[in-house]
Design a protein around this motif. Sequence first.
Motif, PDB file in Angstrom:
ATOM      1  N   GLY A   1      -3.678  -4.596   1.821  1.00 53.27           N
ATOM      2  CA  GLY A   1      -4.905  -5.143   2.391  1.00 53.27           C
ATOM      3  C   GLY A   1      -4.871  -6.648   2.480  1.00 53.27           C
ATOM      4  O   GLY A   1      -5.294  -7.241   3.482  1.00 53.27           O
ATOM      5  N   ALA A   2      -4.338  -7.293   1.435  1.00 56.10           N
ATOM      6  CA  ALA A   2      -4.287  -8.754   1.408  1.00 56.10           C
ATOM      7  C   ALA A   2      -3.239  -9.311   2.354  1.00 56.10           C
ATOM      8  O   ALA A   2      -3.462 -10.324   3.025  1.00 56.10           O
ATOM      9  N   VAL A   3      -2.090  -8.656   2.448  1.00 60.49           N
ATOM     10  CA  VAL A   3      -0.959  -9.188   3.211  1.00 60.49           C
ATOM     11  C   VAL A   3      -1.094  -8.937   4.710  1.00 60.49           C
ATOM     12  O   VAL A   3      -0.738  -9.792   5.526  1.00 60.49           O
ATOM     13  N   ALA A   4      -1.633  -7.774   5.095  1.00 65.98           N
ATOM     14  CA  ALA A   4      -1.545  -7.375   6.504  1.00 65.98           C
ATOM     15  C   ALA A   4      -2.842  -6.929   7.155  1.00 65.98           C
ATOM     16  O   ALA A   4      -2.908  -6.851   8.378  1.00 65.98           O
ATOM     17  N   LEU A   5      -3.875  -6.637   6.360  1.00 70.06           N
ATOM     18  CA  LEU A   5      -5.047  -5.984   6.941  1.00 70.06           C
ATOM     19  C   LEU A   5      -6.327  -6.813   6.869  1.00 70.06           C
ATOM     20  O   LEU A   5      -7.352  -6.402   7.436  1.00 70.06           O
ATOM     21  N   GLY A   6      -6.303  -7.920   6.175  1.00 70.98           N
ATOM     22  CA  GLY A   6      -7.525  -8.694   6.037  1.00 70.98           C
ATOM     23  C   GLY A   6      -8.597  -7.924   5.299  1.00 70.98           C
ATOM     24  O   GLY A   6      -9.766  -7.936   5.684  1.00 70.98           O
ATOM     25  N   ALA A   7      -8.210  -7.259   4.212  1.00 74.89           N
ATOM     26  CA  ALA A   7      -9.130  -6.413   3.458  1.00 74.89           C
ATOM     27  C   ALA A   7      -9.173  -6.854   1.999  1.00 74.89           C
ATOM     28  O   ALA A   7      -8.124  -7.005   1.359  1.00 74.89           O
ATOM     29  N   ASN A   8     -10.358  -7.045   1.474  1.00 76.56           N
ATOM     30  CA  ASN A   8     -10.533  -7.397   0.069  1.00 76.56           C
ATOM     31  C   ASN A   8     -10.166  -6.220  -0.826  1.00 76.56           C
ATOM     32  O   ASN A   8     -10.114  -5.067  -0.370  1.00 76.56           O
ATOM     33  N   PRO A   9      -9.925  -6.454  -2.115  1.00 79.89           N
ATOM     34  CA  PRO A   9      -9.523  -5.378  -3.032  1.00 79.89           C
ATOM     35  C   PRO A   9     -10.529  -4.236  -3.078  1.00 79.89           C
ATOM     36  O   PRO A   9     -11.725  -4.408  -2.824  1.00 79.89           O
ATOM     37  N   GLY A  10      -9.994  -3.052  -3.405  1.00 77.56           N
ATOM     38  CA  GLY A  10     -10.836  -1.889  -3.582  1.00 77.56           C
ATOM     39  C   GLY A  10     -11.173  -1.138  -2.317  1.00 77.56           C
ATOM     40  O   GLY A  10     -12.020  -0.243  -2.330  1.00 77.56           O
ATOM     41  N   GLN A  11     -10.499  -1.456  -1.203  1.00 76.08           N
ATOM     42  CA  GLN A  11     -10.841  -0.813   0.070  1.00 76.08           C
ATOM     43  C   GLN A  11      -9.661  -0.118   0.740  1.00 76.08           C
ATOM     44  O   GLN A  11      -9.851   0.577   1.748  1.00 76.08           O
ATOM     45  N   VAL A  12      -8.442  -0.301   0.218  1.00 75.60           N
ATOM     46  CA  VAL A  12      -7.244   0.312   0.812  1.00 75.60           C
ATOM     47  C   VAL A  12      -6.535   1.117  -0.262  1.00 75.60           C
ATOM     48  O   VAL A  12      -6.379   0.667  -1.398  1.00 75.60           O
ATOM     49  N   ILE A  13      -6.097   2.313   0.119  1.00 75.33           N
ATOM     50  CA  ILE A  13      -5.356   3.145  -0.821  1.00 75.33           C
ATOM     51  C   ILE A  13      -4.242   3.863  -0.085  1.00 75.33           C
ATOM     52  O   ILE A  13      -4.390   4.238   1.090  1.00 75.33           O
ATOM     53  N   LEU A  14      -3.094   4.040  -0.736  1.00 79.56           N
ATOM     54  CA  LEU A  14      -1.976   4.802  -0.179  1.00 79.56           C
ATOM     55  C   LEU A  14      -2.184   6.259  -0.542  1.00 79.56           C
ATOM     56  O   LEU A  14      -2.478   6.581  -1.700  1.00 79.56           O
ATOM     57  N   ALA A  15      -2.030   7.139   0.435  1.00 80.84           N
ATOM     58  CA  ALA A  15      -2.372   8.534   0.184  1.00 80.84           C
ATOM     59  C   ALA A  15      -1.344   9.486   0.775  1.00 80.84           C
ATOM     60  O   ALA A  15      -0.228   9.589   0.267  1.00 80.84           O
ATOM     61  N   ASP A  16      -1.699  10.150   1.865  1.00 80.26           N
ATOM     62  CA  ASP A  16      -0.900  11.238   2.412  1.00 80.26           C
ATOM     63  C   ASP A  16      -0.210  10.776   3.697  1.00 80.26           C
ATOM     64  O   ASP A  16      -0.040   9.585   3.921  1.00 80.26           O
TER      65      ASP A  16
END
Length: 414
Positions: A89-104
């Motif tokens: 999120g920080a490196v590539a998505l412009g997303a603050n912590p707690g909003q991106v997760i690796l899943a399936d």
Amino acid sequence: MATVVDLPSLDDAGLLDQRDPLAPFRERFLPIEDPTVVAYLDGNSLGRPLYRTLEIIQDLVTSQWSSRMIRGWQEGWLELPERIGDRLGAVALGANPGQVILADSTSVCLYKTLHAALSLRPDREEIVTDTDNFPTDRYIVESIARDRGLTVRWIESDPASGVTAQQVADAVSDRTAAVTLSHVSYRSAHIADMPAINKAAHAVDALVVWDLCHTVGSVPVQLDATGSDFAVGCTYKFLSAGPGAPAFIYARSEHQFGLIQPVPGWMSAADLYAMAPEYQAAAGIRAMLSGTPAVTGLAGVAAGIELLAEAGIERVRSKSIDLTRLAIVLSDAWLAPLGFTLASPRNDARRGGHVTLSHPQAKKLADILIDNGVIVDFRAPDGIRIGLSPLSTSFTELWTALDRVRELATEVLS
């Protein structure tokens, strides 16, 4: 890249490589052992492997798995989906912590995310997408609509110019629950206007689910700043995480309360080891998990993110523009006379990390190119995609490849 007056020569391509600040990163990738390969121009489908991935996997197997065994779950493995997600999120998505997760896989992530978005608009009955969206996205939308008794409203999109904000504004209404689109078109590399499309959907209180498969690691995005609601994407293209590497889910923090996703599992339970008779979802983004994290697959994701963080997404984007621009210049001069037409935007700001060339005999030509060491891919009905991964592709490699395309196409079509 400076304005081109004369057609760039091989020496000119070499000068571009000498001046390229990202050129040293090519040494981070394992060499292509197949001596018949002239150029690999399919990094937008599967990125090349990194030396760092080998190191991380070796450490995982020898220092963690073989030594700590099942204790590894309590010693960091369980936190990997969130920890790596925050980094992405920080490196590539412009997303603050707690909003991106690796899943399936991306498909499963999209299925779960669309259901979660629809659960936030339970009184609405339409999903909006476009006719040229990636097939899996369209299939999943149709399946969910059928299962939930919803209607799909189709935007008739031009494969070359993509979906516009005005088309979205015309399609949505107070019946619309969610809009789902690809940010970068898999066919043409057209970049959708994310802020404007979000605004058009939000004007009727609909939610937007973005597919970022051809975006992440190539085109910078600011999910938080643009007011994006949800996003999914793969990691095996420009992030070079490896075939089948886990995909990611972005869920805006304000949407994480009361999310209902259709594949609850013990990894998304509030108390992982309670083995409770009834499911209670974990708070936050972890509620989007289902089963056991793919720890070995996450090793490649971590390596790809590390490399991108070091290179910088803005520098990657700058080189991507230069590479795709050179491909267009050479194609106009060498391939247009042979019947090829450009099926990607000429506008740098609207073009992602690949260039698509159309030709009536595209399938035949693509097979011949691949057999002769120029690794491209074909997209029906008549597209040859030239994928340009800025951290592993050189200007010389591109020039040499297109020169070879010219030779082979001339032989076939003469």
